[in-house]
Write a protein that holds these residues in place. Sequence first.
Motif, PDB file in Angstrom:
ATOM      1  N   LYS A 118       0.835  -1.207   0.000  1.00 42.57           N
ATOM      2  CA  LYS A 118       0.000   0.000   0.000  1.00 42.57           C
ATOM      3  C   LYS A 118       0.863   1.248   0.000  1.00 42.57           C
ATOM      4  N   LYS A 119       1.888   1.241   0.814  1.00 41.81           N
ATOM      5  CA  LYS A 119       2.776   2.401   0.855  1.00 41.81           C
ATOM      6  C   LYS A 119       3.450   2.613  -0.490  1.00 41.81           C
ATOM      7  N   LEU A 151       3.695   5.485  -5.670  1.00 43.67           N
ATOM      8  CA  LEU A 151       3.622   5.457  -7.133  1.00 43.67           C
ATOM      9  C   LEU A 151       2.481   6.348  -7.645  1.00 43.67           C
ATOM     10  N   ASP A 152       1.311   6.329  -6.970  1.00 40.40           N
ATOM     11  CA  ASP A 152       0.176   7.178  -7.400  1.00 40.40           C
ATOM     12  C   ASP A 152       0.553   8.647  -7.338  1.00 40.40           C
ATOM     13  N   ALA A 153       1.218   9.053  -6.275  1.00 44.29           N
ATOM     14  CA  ALA A 153       1.635  10.444  -6.148  1.00 44.29           C
ATOM     15  C   ALA A 153       2.613  10.817  -7.246  1.00 44.29           C
ATOM     16  N   GLU A 154       3.535   9.917  -7.527  1.00 45.68           N
ATOM     17  CA  GLU A 154       4.519  10.179  -8.578  1.00 45.68           C
ATOM     18  C   GLU A 154       3.847  10.248  -9.941  1.00 45.68           C
ATOM     19  N   ARG A 163       0.687  11.148 -10.539  1.00 44.09           N
ATOM     20  CA  ARG A 163      -0.066  12.411 -10.625  1.00 44.09           C
ATOM     21  C   ARG A 163       0.856  13.571 -10.927  1.00 44.09           C
ATOM     22  N   GLN A 164       2.021  13.591 -10.315  1.00 44.04           N
ATOM     23  CA  GLN A 164       2.974  14.660 -10.595  1.00 44.04           C
ATOM     24  C   GLN A 164       3.401  14.658 -12.052  1.00 44.04           C
ATOM     25  N   LEU A 165       3.671  13.450 -12.558  1.00 45.05           N
ATOM     26  CA  LEU A 165       4.090  13.347 -13.953  1.00 45.05           C
ATOM     27  C   LEU A 165       2.945  13.748 -14.891  1.00 45.05           C
ATOM     28  N   GLU A 166       1.702  13.357 -14.564  1.00 42.41           N
ATOM     29  CA  GLU A 166       0.553  13.713 -15.413  1.00 42.41           C
ATOM     30  C   GLU A 166       0.330  15.218 -15.415  1.00 42.41           C
ATOM     31  N   ASP A 167       0.442  15.853 -14.253  1.00 43.04           N
ATOM     32  CA  ASP A 167       0.279  17.307 -14.195  1.00 43.04           C
ATOM     33  C   ASP A 167       1.336  18.004 -15.034  1.00 43.04           C
ATOM     34  N   LYS A 168       2.547  17.507 -14.945  1.00 46.81           N
ATOM     35  CA  LYS A 168       3.630  18.094 -15.742  1.00 46.81           C
ATOM     36  C   LYS A 168       3.379  17.893 -17.225  1.00 46.81           C
TER      37      LYS A 168
END
Length: 260
Positions: A42-43, A48-51, A53-58
């Motif tokens: 889970k951790k 990975l989800d946070a990473e 989202r960051q890549l998608e926003d960029k």
Amino acid sequence: MKQFLKITVAASLAVLVAACGATNKDKNSEVAELKAKVEKLKKEKNGLDAEIRQLEDKLDKMDPASAAAKAKLVTLQTIGTDSFNHFIDLQGKIDAENVAYVAPRGQGGVVKAIYVNSGSRVSKGQLILKLDDALARQGVVAAQQQIGGIKAQLAQAESIYERQQNLWKQNIGTEVQVLNAKTNVESLQSQLKAAEANVRLAQEQVGLSNVYAEISGVIDAMNVKVGEFFSPQSAAMPSAGIRIVNTGNLKVQINVPENY
């Protein structure tokens, strides 16, 4: 023999209990390991989800087409309370709450003068028009002349009555003469009161030739001309009267269809 069997059964039970204890210990250890592994995964997933989202926003900032492709077609909104205004267009007419038709107070007569026009603002009690009052004035003159004649007769009768009283006090003449003189004075006094009442009536008839505004407002319709006969009957006709509208108190009349 019996002693041997007891020892054998006891040994078997001890072996069975020991085996069950070992099994339970292994199961608890396995559950703990699985829970720890799930928490670790889970951790890792959250990271990975946070990473991602960051890549998608960029990526969205660098490539607008990519952001448009991911646009949500359906959104959710929390239900709440709010005002809902709905409007319809309808046609109506403005009408006054207070409308008055000008009419003469007497039998009417021929219009002699008009002092206002259509659209003029008038006040309550203002003179609107004047009717021909020649006959009424002649009646006043005749009544006043009648009063003058009666007053002269009354003065003469009072003088005769006074002389008859003085003679009667001196025992000259008769009582009937005194009573007749008194009756003549009283009769002329009654005639004088009646003549004065006739004068007041004739003066009121002259006043009836003046037509006044009953309310304050604006002359909305003026269908009267000098030389025409103006009476209460003709004043009640919209096409032949004078209408005053009080513009200070208006209302809007609208016919609303049943489907609304």
